[in-house]
Write a protein that holds these residues in place. Structure first.
Motif, PDB file in Angstrom:
ATOM      1  N   PHE A 178       0.702  -1.277   0.015  1.00 36.68           N
ATOM      2  CA  PHE A 178      -0.095   0.000   0.111  1.00 36.68           C
ATOM      3  C   PHE A 178       0.854   1.183  -0.095  1.00 36.68           C
ATOM      4  O   PHE A 178       0.335   2.274  -0.182  1.00 36.68           O
ATOM      5  CB  PHE A 178      -1.023  -0.037   1.262  1.00 36.68           C
ATOM      6  N   ILE A 233      -6.668   1.028  -0.968  1.00 40.34           N
ATOM      7  CA  ILE A 233      -6.757   0.555   0.365  1.00 40.34           C
ATOM      8  C   ILE A 233      -8.172   0.410   1.085  1.00 40.34           C
ATOM      9  O   ILE A 233      -8.910   1.275   0.672  1.00 40.34           O
ATOM     10  CB  ILE A 233      -5.531   1.253   1.286  1.00 40.34           C
ATOM     11  N   GLY A 234      -8.190  -0.483   1.842  1.00 38.25           N
ATOM     12  CA  GLY A 234      -9.431  -0.565   2.415  1.00 38.25           C
ATOM     13  C   GLY A 234      -9.608   0.260   3.622  1.00 38.25           C
ATOM     14  O   GLY A 234      -9.797  -0.444   4.770  1.00 38.25           O
ATOM     15  N   LYS A 280      -3.664  -5.301  12.332  1.00 36.87           N
ATOM     16  CA  LYS A 280      -2.397  -5.433  11.526  1.00 36.87           C
ATOM     17  C   LYS A 280      -1.246  -5.844  12.397  1.00 36.87           C
ATOM     18  O   LYS A 280      -0.592  -6.650  12.183  1.00 36.87           O
ATOM     19  CB  LYS A 280      -2.212  -4.110  10.867  1.00 36.87           C
ATOM     20  N   TYR A 314      -2.927 -11.350   2.261  1.00 31.75           N
ATOM     21  CA  TYR A 314      -2.703 -10.048   3.071  1.00 31.75           C
ATOM     22  C   TYR A 314      -1.127  -9.965   3.313  1.00 31.75           C
ATOM     23  O   TYR A 314      -0.641 -10.904   4.077  1.00 31.75           O
ATOM     24  CB  TYR A 314      -3.576  -9.924   4.461  1.00 31.75           C
ATOM     25  N   ASN A 329      -9.582 -11.173   2.776  1.00 28.87           N
ATOM     26  CA  ASN A 329      -8.844 -10.189   1.921  1.00 28.87           C
ATOM     27  C   ASN A 329      -7.815 -10.532   1.286  1.00 28.87           C
ATOM     28  O   ASN A 329      -6.997 -11.335   1.955  1.00 28.87           O
ATOM     29  CB  ASN A 329      -8.430  -9.261   3.202  1.00 28.87           C
ATOM     30  N   TYR A 376     -12.777  -8.930   8.759  1.00 31.94           N
ATOM     31  CA  TYR A 376     -14.069  -8.993   7.881  1.00 31.94           C
ATOM     32  C   TYR A 376     -15.437  -9.478   8.334  1.00 31.94           C
ATOM     33  O   TYR A 376     -16.401  -9.466   7.794  1.00 31.94           O
ATOM     34  CB  TYR A 376     -13.739  -9.081   6.516  1.00 31.94           C
ATOM     35  N   LYS A 433     -12.941  -2.326  10.641  1.00 36.72           N
ATOM     36  CA  LYS A 433     -13.794  -2.423   9.363  1.00 36.72           C
ATOM     37  C   LYS A 433     -15.404  -2.368   9.750  1.00 36.72           C
ATOM     38  O   LYS A 433     -16.089  -1.820   9.132  1.00 36.72           O
ATOM     39  CB  LYS A 433     -13.426  -3.771   8.783  1.00 36.72           C
ATOM     40  N   TYR A 484     -14.943  -6.380  -0.096  1.00 33.38           N
ATOM     41  CA  TYR A 484     -13.988  -6.285  -1.384  1.00 33.38           C
ATOM     42  C   TYR A 484     -14.496  -6.909  -2.458  1.00 33.38           C
ATOM     43  O   TYR A 484     -15.084  -8.091  -2.596  1.00 33.38           O
ATOM     44  CB  TYR A 484     -12.478  -7.098  -0.924  1.00 33.38           C
ATOM     45  N   ARG A 536      -8.326  -5.820  -6.934  1.00 33.61           N
ATOM     46  CA  ARG A 536      -9.221  -5.634  -6.180  1.00 33.61           C
ATOM     47  C   ARG A 536      -9.830  -4.238  -5.849  1.00 33.61           C
ATOM     48  O   ARG A 536      -9.219  -3.285  -6.100  1.00 33.61           O
ATOM     49  CB  ARG A 536      -8.455  -5.998  -4.782  1.00 33.61           C
TER      50      ARG A 536
HETATM   51  C1  MLT Z   1      -6.208  -3.447   2.955  1.00 32.96           C
HETATM   52  O1  MLT Z   1      -6.528  -2.589   1.978  1.00 32.96           O
HETATM   53  O2  MLT Z   1      -5.962  -4.616   2.478  1.00 32.96           O
HETATM   54  C2  MLT Z   1      -6.309  -3.379   4.201  1.00 32.96           C
HETATM   55  O3  MLT Z   1      -6.844  -1.987   4.710  1.00 32.96           O
HETATM   56  C3  MLT Z   1      -5.120  -3.263   4.980  1.00 32.96           C
HETATM   57  C4  MLT Z   1      -5.072  -3.212   6.456  1.00 32.96           C
HETATM   58  O4  MLT Z   1      -6.185  -3.495   7.047  1.00 32.96           O
HETATM   59  O5  MLT Z   1      -4.087  -3.146   6.783  1.00 32.96           O
END
Ligand code: MLT
Length: 404
Positions: free
Chosen positions: A17, A41-42, A109, A132, A188, A219, A250, A343, A384
């Motif tokens: 990222f 990015i999530g 994380k 991930y 993810n 998630y 999330k 996602y 994604r």
């Molecule tokens: C992602 O986009 O995969 C997540 O936001 C990364 C994360 O949660 O650290």
């Protein structure tokens, strides 16, 4: 002369990222007039729920008075939060997890990167591919992954479990026997998941083979189907083989607030050594607790008002997921995910590589996504998009993609 941790030198490139952020920043500088929509990015976009804000304000006021001031938090986290977690995330689902098996942290994380520290250096890790990146990179940093092959983009000592269209993105039991198995479900980056019965098979496999499962349930709030487990401890025997990581990022929008937790059941042992004791020792030594204000905010996530408000927030993002999915399908894309996860995982068009599609989308539609190959070699040819944008931006982004 001091020496560095040479393992860091083995890491290829920068964190996924960070690479994307640098590319987008260069594009923005070169094209200041372009309106970029970020679905990479999530990261969440909706404000914190009113119940959370109210709890934070109250906690801030408490911190301003000597009688209600709080200093260091207890090692494992405040009881009010651990009790709420145990009650709502476990007891309510029939899982036998108690408050003192829950370790409150500053997010999943860091926990997912740090948890490998309590395992021996010669453990073999197994990961889904795509994955991930934190799981693999943190094991690289501690020298557990062997030699990197730039051609195949794989590590010699990592067991990869390819998740592609051919197997419905469901990992298969590896041929070699792993010691540590990382599972992120709902997944993810693919946005897909497995049923509770399939997860039970993984628990049985781990118990039989003496492996530990590091289960990332970040998630979980996005699960919409009945036959999907909300926690690995819904499966029989998981207490003896699984560690579960959970995030408030999330489900409650805490990406900028930072809060998570890890469950290490007391029954989880390596011979007669308790992993709970080891993680408690690690936590006590290296972590000084999530802030009181943030833990009060976390408690509010479980209040009746908080739950109601956050249900709506999750529904908001899942509406975006449906818009992306339906829009892309209309435009002829092959699309996965978006049902139990925020996602959408799509096949890149016309045999483009993931990064070619990234550049094309950025340049022609000014939309940022995440290249599938950034998550591992089996992610090549996929892409994604996150549903965490605003509704308006999501609609606009999909219109732009349709008009390409
Ligand atoms: C992602 O986009 O995969 C997540 O936001 C990364 C994360 O949660 O650290």
């Amino acid at each position: 002369m001091f020496k560095i941790n040479e393992n860091y030198q083995k890491l290829p490139g920068s964190y996924l990222f960070s690479t994307i952020a640098k590319k987008v920043s260069a594009f923005t500088q070169a094209n200041p007039d372009k309106d970029i929509i970020r679905l990479g990015i999530g990261d969440v976009t909706q404000p914190l729920a009113p119940a959370v804000i109210e709890a934070m304000h109250k906690a801030v006021d408490e911190m301003g008075k000597a009688e209600t001031f709080h200093g260091y938090a207890p090692d494992l986290g405040y009881e009010f939060l651990r009790n709420a977690i145990a009650e709502h995330d476990y007891k309510a689902r029939g899982c036998d997890i108690s408050a003192d098996e829950i370790f409150v942290s500053d997010g999943a994380k860091s926990d997912s990167a740090n948890i490998q520290e309590i395992f021996g250096p010669d453990n073999r890790i197994a990961v889904c591919d795509p994955v991930y990146p934190v799981y693999v990179d943190s094991n690289v940093m501690s020298g557990r992954t062997g030699v990197y092959d730039a051609k195949t983009e794989t590590w010699s000592d990592v067991i990869y479990m390819p998740c592609t269209m051919d197997n419905g993105f469901v990992p298969e039991f590896p041929k070699e026997t792993p010691d540590m198995i990382y599972l992120c479900l709902p997944n993810n980056p693919t946005g897909t998941t497995i049923t509770k019965a399939q997860l039970q098979e993984w628990v049985d496999y781990a118990n039989q083979s003496g492996a530990v499962i590091i289960y990332d349930g970040a998630y979980e709030a996005y699960i919409s189907e009945d036959d999907v487990a909300h926690s690995i401890y819904e499966c029989q025997g998981a207490e003896t083989c699984a560690i579960e990581l959970k995030s408030f990022s999330k489900n409650a929008g805490f990406t900028g607030v930072r809060l998570g937790y890890t469950v290490v059941p007391k029954e989880l042992k390596c011979k007669d050594v308790s992993l709970h004791g080891m993680w408690a020792r690690r936590h006590g030594t290296k972590f000084n607790g999530a802030p009181y204000i943030v833990q009060r905010a976390g408690e509010a996530v479980y209040s009746p008002e908080g739950r109601e408000q956050l249900k709506k927030q999750v529904a908001y993002y899942m509406k975006n997921a449906s818009i992306i999915k339906a829009g892309l399908k209309d435009a002829g894309y092959t699309v996965f995910g978006g049902v139990n996860a925020p996602y959408i995982w799509l096949k890149t068009p016309g045999n483009m590589t993931s990064w070619e599609f990234f550049d094309d989308l950025l340049e022609r539609a000014n939309v940022v996504g995440t290249p599938g190959s950034g998550f591992g070699p089996s992610g090549e040819g996929y892409f994604r998009l996150t549903a965490f944008g605003s509704y308006e931006n999501t609609l606009a982004a999909i219109e732009r993609v349709k008009n390409l």
